[in-house]
Write a protein that holds these residues in place. Structure first.
Motif, PDB file in Angstrom:
ATOM      1  N   SER A 287     -25.004   5.195  17.517  1.00 34.13           N
ATOM      2  CA  SER A 287     -23.693   4.750  18.012  1.00 34.13           C
ATOM      3  C   SER A 287     -23.070   3.746  17.044  1.00 34.13           C
ATOM      4  CB  SER A 287     -23.757   4.242  19.453  1.00 34.13           C
ATOM      5  OG  SER A 287     -24.549   3.110  19.513  1.00 34.13           O
ATOM      6  N   HIS A 288     -23.879   2.911  16.402  1.00 34.63           N
ATOM      7  CA  HIS A 288     -23.315   1.994  15.401  1.00 34.63           C
ATOM      8  C   HIS A 288     -22.754   2.782  14.204  1.00 34.63           C
ATOM      9  CE1 HIS A 288     -22.721  -1.758  13.295  1.00 34.63           C
ATOM     10  NE2 HIS A 288     -23.376  -1.287  12.251  1.00 34.63           N
ATOM     11  N   LEU A 289     -23.486   3.807  13.805  1.00 38.45           N
ATOM     12  CA  LEU A 289     -23.027   4.658  12.690  1.00 38.45           C
ATOM     13  C   LEU A 289     -21.662   5.262  13.021  1.00 38.45           C
ATOM     14  CD1 LEU A 289     -23.562   6.235  10.008  1.00 38.45           C
ATOM     15  CD2 LEU A 289     -24.757   7.954  11.393  1.00 38.45           C
ATOM     16  N   LYS A 290     -21.534   5.730  14.255  1.00 36.42           N
ATOM     17  CA  LYS A 290     -20.265   6.347  14.682  1.00 36.42           C
ATOM     18  C   LYS A 290     -19.146   5.308  14.646  1.00 36.42           C
ATOM     19  CE  LYS A 290     -18.663   9.412  18.370  1.00 36.42           C
ATOM     20  NZ  LYS A 290     -17.608   8.816  19.147  1.00 36.42           N
ATOM     21  N   GLU A 291     -19.450   4.141  15.172  1.00 35.69           N
ATOM     22  CA  GLU A 291     -18.425   3.096  15.229  1.00 35.69           C
ATOM     23  C   GLU A 291     -17.990   2.681  13.812  1.00 35.69           C
ATOM     24  OE1 GLU A 291     -18.082  -1.517  16.631  1.00 35.69           O
ATOM     25  OE2 GLU A 291     -19.755  -0.374  17.434  1.00 35.69           O
ATOM     26  N   MET A 292     -18.957   2.482  12.932  1.00 36.99           N
ATOM     27  CA  MET A 292     -18.628   2.061  11.562  1.00 36.99           C
ATOM     28  C   MET A 292     -17.869   3.168  10.817  1.00 36.99           C
ATOM     29  SD  MET A 292     -19.528  -1.016  11.165  1.00 36.99           S
ATOM     30  CE  MET A 292     -19.085  -1.230  12.864  1.00 36.99           C
ATOM     31  N   SER A 293     -18.237   4.401  11.075  1.00 39.67           N
ATOM     32  CA  SER A 293     -17.584   5.525  10.393  1.00 39.67           C
ATOM     33  C   SER A 293     -16.115   5.611  10.807  1.00 39.67           C
ATOM     34  CB  SER A 293     -18.301   6.839  10.712  1.00 39.67           C
ATOM     35  OG  SER A 293     -19.655   6.744  10.348  1.00 39.67           O
ATOM     36  N   GLU A 294     -15.885   5.447  12.101  1.00 42.79           N
ATOM     37  CA  GLU A 294     -14.496   5.500  12.574  1.00 42.79           C
ATOM     38  C   GLU A 294     -13.683   4.341  11.997  1.00 42.79           C
ATOM     39  OE1 GLU A 294     -14.990   5.752  16.816  1.00 42.79           O
ATOM     40  OE2 GLU A 294     -15.470   7.901  16.699  1.00 42.79           O
ATOM     41  N   TYR A 295     -14.319   3.186  11.932  1.00 38.25           N
ATOM     42  CA  TYR A 295     -13.644   2.008  11.379  1.00 38.25           C
ATOM     43  C   TYR A 295     -13.274   2.242   9.910  1.00 38.25           C
ATOM     44  CZ  TYR A 295     -12.773  -2.934  10.310  1.00 38.25           C
ATOM     45  OH  TYR A 295     -12.195  -4.112   9.912  1.00 38.25           O
ATOM     46  N   MET A 296     -14.232   2.747   9.152  1.00 39.73           N
ATOM     47  CA  MET A 296     -13.979   3.023   7.723  1.00 39.73           C
ATOM     48  C   MET A 296     -12.823   4.017   7.574  1.00 39.73           C
ATOM     49  SD  MET A 296     -14.655   2.754   4.478  1.00 39.73           S
ATOM     50  CE  MET A 296     -16.221   2.472   3.669  1.00 39.73           C
ATOM     51  N   LYS A 297     -12.864   5.066   8.366  1.00 41.21           N
ATOM     52  CA  LYS A 297     -11.837   6.101   8.220  1.00 41.21           C
ATOM     53  C   LYS A 297     -10.441   5.519   8.512  1.00 41.21           C
ATOM     54  CE  LYS A 297     -10.565  10.730   9.323  1.00 41.21           C
ATOM     55  NZ  LYS A 297     -10.713  11.931  10.076  1.00 41.21           N
ATOM     56  N   ASN A 298     -10.346   4.756   9.579  1.00 43.75           N
ATOM     57  CA  ASN A 298      -9.048   4.177   9.932  1.00 43.75           C
ATOM     58  C   ASN A 298      -8.554   3.203   8.875  1.00 43.75           C
ATOM     59  OD1 ASN A 298      -8.742   5.629  12.258  1.00 43.75           O
ATOM     60  ND2 ASN A 298      -9.883   4.139  13.491  1.00 43.75           N
ATOM     61  N   MET A 357     -21.600   6.826   5.148  1.00 42.59           N
ATOM     62  CA  MET A 357     -21.823   5.653   5.995  1.00 42.59           C
ATOM     63  C   MET A 357     -23.258   5.669   6.504  1.00 42.59           C
ATOM     64  SD  MET A 357     -18.939   4.213   5.847  1.00 42.59           S
ATOM     65  CE  MET A 357     -19.347   2.894   6.995  1.00 42.59           C
ATOM     66  N   THR A 358     -23.803   4.480   6.722  1.00 43.07           N
ATOM     67  CA  THR A 358     -25.136   4.407   7.333  1.00 43.07           C
ATOM     68  C   THR A 358     -25.103   3.400   8.482  1.00 43.07           C
ATOM     69  OG1 THR A 358     -26.097   2.540   6.115  1.00 43.07           O
ATOM     70  CG2 THR A 358     -26.146   4.689   5.008  1.00 43.07           C
ATOM     71  N   ALA A 359     -26.145   3.459   9.297  1.00 43.24           N
ATOM     72  CA  ALA A 359     -26.229   2.543  10.446  1.00 43.24           C
ATOM     73  C   ALA A 359     -26.471   1.109   9.998  1.00 43.24           C
ATOM     74  CB  ALA A 359     -27.340   3.004  11.377  1.00 43.24           C
ATOM     75  N   LEU A 360     -26.666   0.908   8.705  1.00 48.36           N
ATOM     76  CA  LEU A 360     -26.901  -0.459   8.210  1.00 48.36           C
ATOM     77  C   LEU A 360     -25.601  -1.160   7.829  1.00 48.36           C
ATOM     78  CD1 LEU A 360     -29.996   0.318   5.935  1.00 48.36           C
ATOM     79  CD2 LEU A 360     -30.003  -0.621   8.243  1.00 48.36           C
ATOM     80  N   HIS A 361     -24.522  -0.399   7.672  1.00 42.68           N
ATOM     81  CA  HIS A 361     -23.255  -1.014   7.273  1.00 42.68           C
ATOM     82  C   HIS A 361     -22.637  -1.824   8.416  1.00 42.68           C
ATOM     83  CE1 HIS A 361     -23.128   2.300   4.070  1.00 42.68           C
ATOM     84  NE2 HIS A 361     -23.196   1.154   3.432  1.00 42.68           N
ATOM     85  N   GLU A 362     -21.956  -2.882   8.021  1.00 44.99           N
ATOM     86  CA  GLU A 362     -21.255  -3.733   8.992  1.00 44.99           C
ATOM     87  C   GLU A 362     -19.770  -3.737   8.649  1.00 44.99           C
ATOM     88  OE1 GLU A 362     -22.634  -4.973  11.545  1.00 44.99           O
ATOM     89  OE2 GLU A 362     -24.740  -4.695  11.027  1.00 44.99           O
ATOM     90  N   LYS A 363     -18.969  -4.241   9.580  1.00 47.60           N
ATOM     91  CA  LYS A 363     -17.517  -4.274   9.340  1.00 47.60           C
ATOM     92  C   LYS A 363     -17.179  -5.039   8.066  1.00 47.60           C
ATOM     93  CE  LYS A 363     -15.360  -3.376  13.735  1.00 47.60           C
ATOM     94  NZ  LYS A 363     -14.705  -3.856  14.928  1.00 47.60           N
TER      95      LYS A 363
END
Ligand SMILES: Cc1ncc(COP(=O)(O)O)c(C=O)c1O
Length: 380
Positions: A287-298, A357-363
């Protein structure tokens, strides 16, 4: 004589901005990597769940090598049909919901070995034109005919099915495309499968572990055969094909890429089973991976870039090959490692930056990266 010919081709690659010169990586620690003595944030790793450098996993892999030895020392058909490997394949088949599984030393070998062996001269393979090179090489080696359909176009696939109504058809695609980062329309694909009764082969290399319930991918309902790799979200090496039991028997008899190669060691199989447990329980990471991926894309879209990607592979389109190479180089000097994907990996003139993106990335990693990209783009 040959040296001159090779040099000419290499020079041409340079002229066209297509020359590949792998970056020398000094060290890797989770989401960062060290290049030229500098620790940079890595946006080029397929360790989507961020488990490949987990201490517990490293310890259990070491324990398994200590227990079993370092090599299988033979091919599967000679003296390497070990019980540990059979047990792991059973676990993988059960976990992903298929009758059988078979491990291969790599995903490239797995796709090539599978695709090249399943077709006879009277059969046809219909494949998505953005299918991974490993499957395409398999088609080239196969005895069957093959024809491509427009990337992810279900209407074009249907046309091809109608055109080849009389033949035994296999349709080859991916569930999450490795470069465009877009997803297969599984429901529409399944409808076509039911209507035209083709054999479906779906490469879930980029989905397994990262997408679906428990990391089981997204295409089970539509796949007769699926391919997974360990080298991406599963944080390991090697690959596996999931399939009906008769196909396992068939591959062990007819797939040269399985028959004439040293089998992965037993320690691999033992570790692979432990990885399944980690993957199944990695809901927070997914779920963190999904959240970070969406953030990056936007955030990238805010830069007015054309951004491809519907999950954790995000690909801003840059266009000219030389420009994407230059941008990647400049980003490195800002502390971010991301590589361009260029022809023939993507179509000519449509180079991208391929962001994993990976689950290790942060905002904060994403904010820093997007700022750097904005700056770099404004300089060009
Ligand atoms: C879709 C797809 N299938 C197969 C492979 C090959 O897997 P491996 O790296 O295990 O050889 C890759 C990339 O590496 C891929 O992107």
């Amino acid at each position: 004589m040959f040296n001159e010919k090779w040099q000419k081709k290499l020079d041409l690659q340079k002229e066209n901005g297509l020359y590949r010169n792998p970056v020398f990586i000094e060290k890797r620690t989770g989401k960062t990597t060290t290049i030229n003595d500098r620790e940079v944030v890595n946006f080029s790793s397929n360790d989507y769940l961020g488990i490949a450098t987990l201490t517990d996993l490293k310890l259990s892999a070491s324990k398994n090598f200590l227990k079993y030895g370092t090599s299988s020392s033979s091919s599967r058909l000679v003296s390497a049909n070990y019980s540990a490997i059979n047990e792991a394949e059973r676990r993988f088949a059960d976990f992903f919901g298929y009758e059988e599984a078979l491990f291969f030393p790599s995903g490239f070998q797995c796709n090539q070995g599978l695709v090249s062996s399943i077709l006879e001269p009277e059969d046809i393979a219909i494949f998505d034109k953005h299918l991974h090179a490993s499957s395409v090489k398999g088609l080239v080696l196969s005895k069957g005919e093959f024809t491509g359909y427009k990337h992810n176009s279900m209407s074009h696939l249907e046309k091809k099915c109608i055109q080849h109504k009389e033949k035994f058809k296999a349709v080859l695609t991916e569930s999450l495309f490795s470069m465009d980062g877009d997803l297969l329309d599984v429901n529409e694909f399944k409808k076509l499968k039911d209507k035209y009764s083709f054999l479906s082969v779906i490469d879930e290399a980029h989905s397994f572990g990262a997408l679906g319930e428990g990391g089981r991918g997204i295409a089970r309902d539509a796949a007769d055969i699926a391919v997974g790799t360990f080298g991406k979200a599963l944080g390991f090496f090697g690959a596996f094909v999931l399939m009906p039991s008769i196909l396992k028997e068939y591959l062990l008899n007819f797939s040269s890429q399985q028959i004439y190669t040293t089998t992965l060691p037993e320690a691999h199989a033992a570790t692979a089973m432990e990885i399944l447990d980690i993957v199944e329980k990695a809901e927070d990471r997914r779920s963190h991976l999904k959240e970070m991926s969406e953030y990056m894309k936007n955030e990238l879209k805010n830069l007015n870039l054309k951004v491809l990607g519907e999950a954790h592979i995000i690909s801003p389109e840059i266009g000219p090959e030389k420009l994407s190479a230059k941008i990647s180089k400049k980003l490195l000097s800002h502390g971010y490692f991301v590589l361009p994907a260029r022809y023939p990996t993507v179509p000519m003139g449509k180079s991208i930056l391929r962001i994993s993106m990976t689950a290790l990335h942060e905002k904060s990693d994403i904010d820093g990266f997007v700022d750097a990209l904005k700056k770099v783009m404004s300089e060009n």
